[in-house]
Motif scaffolding. Structure first.
Motif, mmCIF file in Angstrom:
data_model
loop_
_atom_site.group_PDB
_atom_site.id
_atom_site.type_symbol
_atom_site.label_atom_id
_atom_site.label_comp_id
_atom_site.label_asym_id
_atom_site.label_seq_id
_atom_site.Cartn_x
_atom_site.Cartn_y
_atom_site.Cartn_z
ATOM 1 N N GLY A 127 -14.674 26.784 -1.077
ATOM 2 C CA GLY A 127 -15.573 25.476 -2.215
ATOM 3 C C GLY A 127 -14.240 24.540 -1.819
ATOM 4 O O GLY A 127 -14.531 23.434 -1.965
ATOM 5 N N SER A 128 -13.073 24.853 -2.483
ATOM 6 C CA SER A 128 -11.824 24.383 -2.605
ATOM 7 C C SER A 128 -11.754 23.594 -0.679
ATOM 8 O O SER A 128 -10.817 22.380 -0.540
ATOM 9 C CB SER A 128 -10.609 25.942 -2.535
ATOM 10 O OG SER A 128 -10.668 26.058 -3.298
ATOM 11 N N VAL A 129 -11.608 24.046 -0.054
ATOM 12 C CA VAL A 129 -11.910 24.098 1.071
ATOM 13 C C VAL A 129 -12.350 22.783 1.763
ATOM 14 O O VAL A 129 -12.363 21.294 2.086
ATOM 15 C CB VAL A 129 -11.479 24.795 2.270
ATOM 16 C CG1 VAL A 129 -11.532 23.745 4.109
ATOM 17 C CG2 VAL A 129 -10.396 25.749 3.100
ATOM 18 N N ILE A 130 -13.757 22.292 1.262
ATOM 19 C CA ILE A 130 -14.325 21.380 1.482
ATOM 20 C C ILE A 130 -14.519 20.193 0.541
ATOM 21 O O ILE A 130 -14.282 19.659 0.874
ATOM 22 C CB ILE A 130 -16.104 21.873 0.905
ATOM 23 C CG1 ILE A 130 -16.639 23.060 2.069
ATOM 24 C CG2 ILE A 130 -16.756 20.610 1.250
ATOM 25 C CD1 ILE A 130 -17.964 23.855 1.963
ATOM 26 N N ALA A 131 -13.714 20.788 -0.895
ATOM 27 C CA ALA A 131 -13.200 19.989 -1.452
ATOM 28 C C ALA A 131 -12.352 18.851 -1.156
ATOM 29 O O ALA A 131 -12.026 17.933 -1.686
ATOM 30 C CB ALA A 131 -13.713 20.234 -3.323
ATOM 31 N N SER A 132 -11.012 20.144 -0.956
ATOM 32 C CA SER A 132 -9.937 19.407 -0.753
ATOM 33 C C SER A 132 -9.711 18.826 0.691
ATOM 34 O O SER A 132 -8.920 17.725 0.648
ATOM 35 C CB SER A 132 -8.491 20.463 -0.772
ATOM 36 O OG SER A 132 -8.502 21.507 0.085
ATOM 37 N N ALA A 133 -9.985 19.157 1.452
ATOM 38 C CA ALA A 133 -10.072 18.574 3.294
ATOM 39 C C ALA A 133 -10.106 17.446 2.874
ATOM 40 O O ALA A 133 -11.030 16.583 2.767
ATOM 41 C CB ALA A 133 -11.231 19.315 3.859
ATOM 42 N N GLY A 134 -8.996 16.740 4.088
ATOM 43 C CA GLY A 134 -8.832 15.317 3.872
ATOM 44 C C GLY A 134 -8.020 14.986 3.418
ATOM 45 O O GLY A 134 -7.086 13.996 3.453
ATOM 46 N N VAL A 135 -7.722 15.619 1.658
ATOM 47 C CA VAL A 135 -7.233 14.386 1.042
ATOM 48 C C VAL A 135 -5.140 14.253 0.861
ATOM 49 O O VAL A 135 -5.002 13.369 1.389
ATOM 50 C CB VAL A 135 -7.084 15.005 -0.616
ATOM 51 C CG1 VAL A 135 -6.255 14.467 -1.422
ATOM 52 C CG2 VAL A 135 -8.789 15.147 -1.206
ATOM 53 N N THR A 136 -4.918 15.466 1.262
ATOM 54 C CA THR A 136 -3.458 15.016 1.632
ATOM 55 C C THR A 136 -3.504 14.033 2.459
ATOM 56 O O THR A 136 -2.523 13.619 3.096
ATOM 57 C CB THR A 136 -2.811 17.141 1.828
ATOM 58 O OG1 THR A 136 -3.331 17.401 0.366
ATOM 59 C CG2 THR A 136 -1.199 16.270 2.220
ATOM 60 N N GLN A 137 -3.866 14.982 3.991
ATOM 61 C CA GLN A 137 -4.116 14.085 5.357
ATOM 62 C C GLN A 137 -4.097 12.920 5.104
ATOM 63 O O GLN A 137 -3.549 11.576 5.696
ATOM 64 C CB GLN A 137 -4.813 15.046 5.814
ATOM 65 C CG GLN A 137 -4.449 16.358 6.584
ATOM 66 C CD GLN A 137 -4.254 16.875 5.717
ATOM 67 O OE1 GLN A 137 -4.890 17.169 4.572
ATOM 68 N NE2 GLN A 137 -4.573 18.382 6.232
ATOM 69 N N LEU A 138 -5.465 11.837 4.091
ATOM 70 C CA LEU A 138 -6.275 10.743 4.504
ATOM 71 C C LEU A 138 -4.371 9.758 3.881
ATOM 72 O O LEU A 138 -3.933 8.712 3.756
ATOM 73 C CB LEU A 138 -6.478 10.891 3.477
ATOM 74 C CG LEU A 138 -8.061 10.791 3.997
ATOM 75 C CD1 LEU A 138 -9.215 11.328 2.718
ATOM 76 C CD2 LEU A 138 -8.568 9.525 4.866
ATOM 77 N N VAL A 139 -3.816 10.598 2.317
ATOM 78 C CA VAL A 139 -2.945 9.713 1.811
ATOM 79 C C VAL A 139 -1.951 9.723 2.813
ATOM 80 O O VAL A 139 -1.238 8.832 2.290
ATOM 81 C CB VAL A 139 -2.814 10.377 0.063
ATOM 82 C CG1 VAL A 139 -1.347 9.862 -0.470
ATOM 83 C CG2 VAL A 139 -3.593 10.847 -0.472
ATOM 84 N N ALA A 140 -1.212 10.633 3.566
ATOM 85 C CA ALA A 140 -0.209 10.662 3.871
ATOM 86 C C ALA A 140 0.326 10.145 5.569
ATOM 87 O O ALA A 140 1.410 9.036 5.943
ATOM 88 C CB ALA A 140 0.021 12.510 4.672
ATOM 89 N N ARG A 141 -0.913 9.965 5.879
ATOM 90 C CA ARG A 141 -1.651 9.179 7.017
ATOM 91 C C ARG A 141 -1.233 8.061 6.731
ATOM 92 O O ARG A 141 -1.627 6.649 7.924
ATOM 93 C CB ARG A 141 -2.328 10.294 8.149
ATOM 94 C CG ARG A 141 -3.521 8.974 7.835
ATOM 95 C CD ARG A 141 -4.709 10.496 8.508
ATOM 96 N NE ARG A 141 -4.563 9.674 9.681
ATOM 97 C CZ ARG A 141 -6.242 9.227 9.905
ATOM 98 N NH1 ARG A 141 -6.937 8.761 9.412
ATOM 99 N NH2 ARG A 141 -6.599 9.176 11.562
ATOM 100 N N ALA A 142 -1.657 7.231 5.785
ATOM 101 C CA ALA A 142 -1.847 5.778 5.452
ATOM 102 C C ALA A 142 -0.596 4.938 5.184
ATOM 103 O O ALA A 142 0.221 6.041 4.713
ATOM 104 C CB ALA A 142 -2.579 5.732 4.489
ATOM 105 N N LYS A 143 -0.723 3.817 5.788
ATOM 106 C CA LYS A 143 0.555 2.934 6.207
ATOM 107 C C LYS A 143 0.460 2.721 4.650
ATOM 108 O O LYS A 143 2.040 2.511 4.305
ATOM 109 C CB LYS A 143 0.845 2.371 7.231
ATOM 110 C CG LYS A 143 0.338 3.172 8.564
ATOM 111 C CD LYS A 143 0.486 2.012 9.554
ATOM 112 C CE LYS A 143 0.358 3.009 11.334
ATOM 113 N NZ LYS A 143 0.709 2.451 12.199
ATOM 114 N N SER A 144 -0.250 2.061 4.217
ATOM 115 C CA SER A 144 -0.324 1.538 2.821
ATOM 116 C C SER A 144 -1.469 1.533 1.751
ATOM 117 O O SER A 144 -2.620 2.205 2.527
ATOM 118 C CB SER A 144 0.077 -0.179 2.807
ATOM 119 O OG SER A 144 -1.489 -0.437 3.578
#
Length: 288
Positions: A39-56
Motif C-alpha cells: 500500500g505504501s508503494v502504491i500511495a507514494s510511487a511517483g511523489v519523490t520523482q514527480l517533485v524532483a524531475r519538475a523544472k518548476s
C-alpha cells in the motif's frame, strides 16, 4: 550516516522485540506488514520523482500531487480494510484481521508526509531527512519495547509503526513548512496517476518476488515459521539498505538536475555506481 544509524537502531529494536514477543506475534505482524508495504508503494510511487524531475513547481501542482497521494492511500486502505477478515482466515492467524485494519492508519499517516519530504529532498536536504528518520525510529522503537514489556504482544509492533509514522509526518511538515490547499488540477492529476502507475508497477515487480516468499511461508507453513525466517532475513538486510539507499536517494536529485544533459547523466551514473560497488561488494563479502 543517517541510513546506517537508522538501520542499526532498527536492528537493535528488532532483536529486542524478537526476544520479548512470542513467535506468533512476530509472524502475524510480518504478514500484515507485507500488505501495508504494498500500500505504501502504491500511495507514494511517483511523489519523490514527480517533485524532483519538475523544472518548476507552483502551488496548484503541489496541491494536486499531495491530494493525489492522499486519495491513493485512502483507496488502498478501504480495500485492505475489507480484505482483512479473509486474510485472517486464509493465513490461520486470528489477530491478523484487527492488525491489518489498524495498520491501514500507517499508510494514511505516511501519505500526509510524502510531498513535504520530497520538497525537502529537492533542495538536497538529506540531513533533515536523516534526522527525521532517526528520531521517528527512536521514538517508535522505544514505544514498542515499552509496550512489549507491558505484555502488549503483537500490538507493540503495531504501536511502533503508528508512532513512527505519526512522528515522521509531523517532522516532515516542520522540515518543509508548506501548507496544502484544496486546489486540484484534474488534468495534471490524471497525468500524475499514469506516471505513478508505471513507477508503482516497477517497484512492485521488484518487491513482490521478495514478499511472495514470505506470504507462501506464512500460508503454507505457519506464522511461527515465518517469524523464524524473518529474523534470519532481517540480519542479511542490515548492510544493503545502509549502503545503497543513500546513493539511490542522492542519485534521483542529481539526475533530475542533469535531465537535459544525457552525457552528464551517464557520467554521474557511472561515478555513483563505482562508489556504491566499492563499498557494497566488500561489505557483503565480509558479512557473509
Amino acid at each position: 550516516a543517517g541510513a546506517a544509524g537508522n538501520q542499526f537502531f532498527a536492528f537493535v529494536v528488532f532483536l529486542l522485540l524478537a526476544r520479548l514477543l512470542p513467535k506468533i506475534a512476530l509472524g502475524t505482524y510480518a504478514i500484515g506488514w507485507i500488505f501495508v508495504e504494498i500500500g505504501s508503494v502504491i500511495a507514494s510511487a511517483g511523489v519523490t520523482q514527480l517533485v524532483a524531475r519538475a523544472k518548476s513547481l507552483d502551488q496548484r501542482q503541489l496541491d494536486t500531487i499531495f491530494w493525489t497521494n492522499i486519495a491513493l492511500g485512502a483507496l488502498y486502505c478501504l480495500v485492505l480494510f475489507a480484505f482483512a477478515p479473509a486474510a485472517a482466515r486464509d493465513f490461520r492467524a486470528p489477530q491478523l484481521d484487527e492488525v491489518l485494519r489498524w495498520l491501514t492508519l500507517s499508510v494514511m499517516l505516511a501519505s500526509f508526509g510524502f510531498t513535504h519530504m520530497a520538497l525537502r529532498m529537492r533542495e538536497f536536504g538529506h540531513r533533515t531527512v536523516a534526522a527525521r528518520s532517526l528520531l521517528s525510529g527512536l521514538i517508535g522503537g522505544a514505544a514498542a519495547v515499552i509496550a512489549a514489556l507491558l505484555g502488549a504482544g503483537v500490538w507493540s509492533l503495531v504501536i511502533q509503526r503508528l508512532v513512527r509514522d505519526s512522528v515522521g509526518t509531523v517532522l516532515a511538515w516542520r522540515a518543509y513548512p508548506w501548507l496544502p490547499r484544496f486546489n486540484i488540477d484534474l488534468t495534471q492529476a490524471r497525468s500524475n496517476l499514469a506516471f505513478s502507475a508505471e513507477l508503482a508497477a516497477a517497484y512492485l515487480i521488484t518487491l513482490l518476488p521478495l514478499r511472495t516468499q514470505d506470504l507462501m511461508i506464512g500460508r503454507l507453513m505457519s506464522a511461527v515459521a515465518l517469524s523464524t525466517y524473518k529474523v534470519a532475513w532481517r540480519c542479511t538486510e542490515l548492510l544493503g539498505p545502509s549502503i545503497i539507499s543513500p546513493f539511490s536517494t542522492v542519485a534521483l536529485q542529481t539526475f533530475s538536475r542533469l535531465q537535459d544533459h544525457p552525457d552528464e547523466v551517464a557520467s554521474a551514473y557511472l561515478a555513483l555506481l563505482r562508489k556504491c560497488s566499492i563499498m557494497t561488494v566488500p561489505a557483503l563479502i565480509g558479512y557473509g
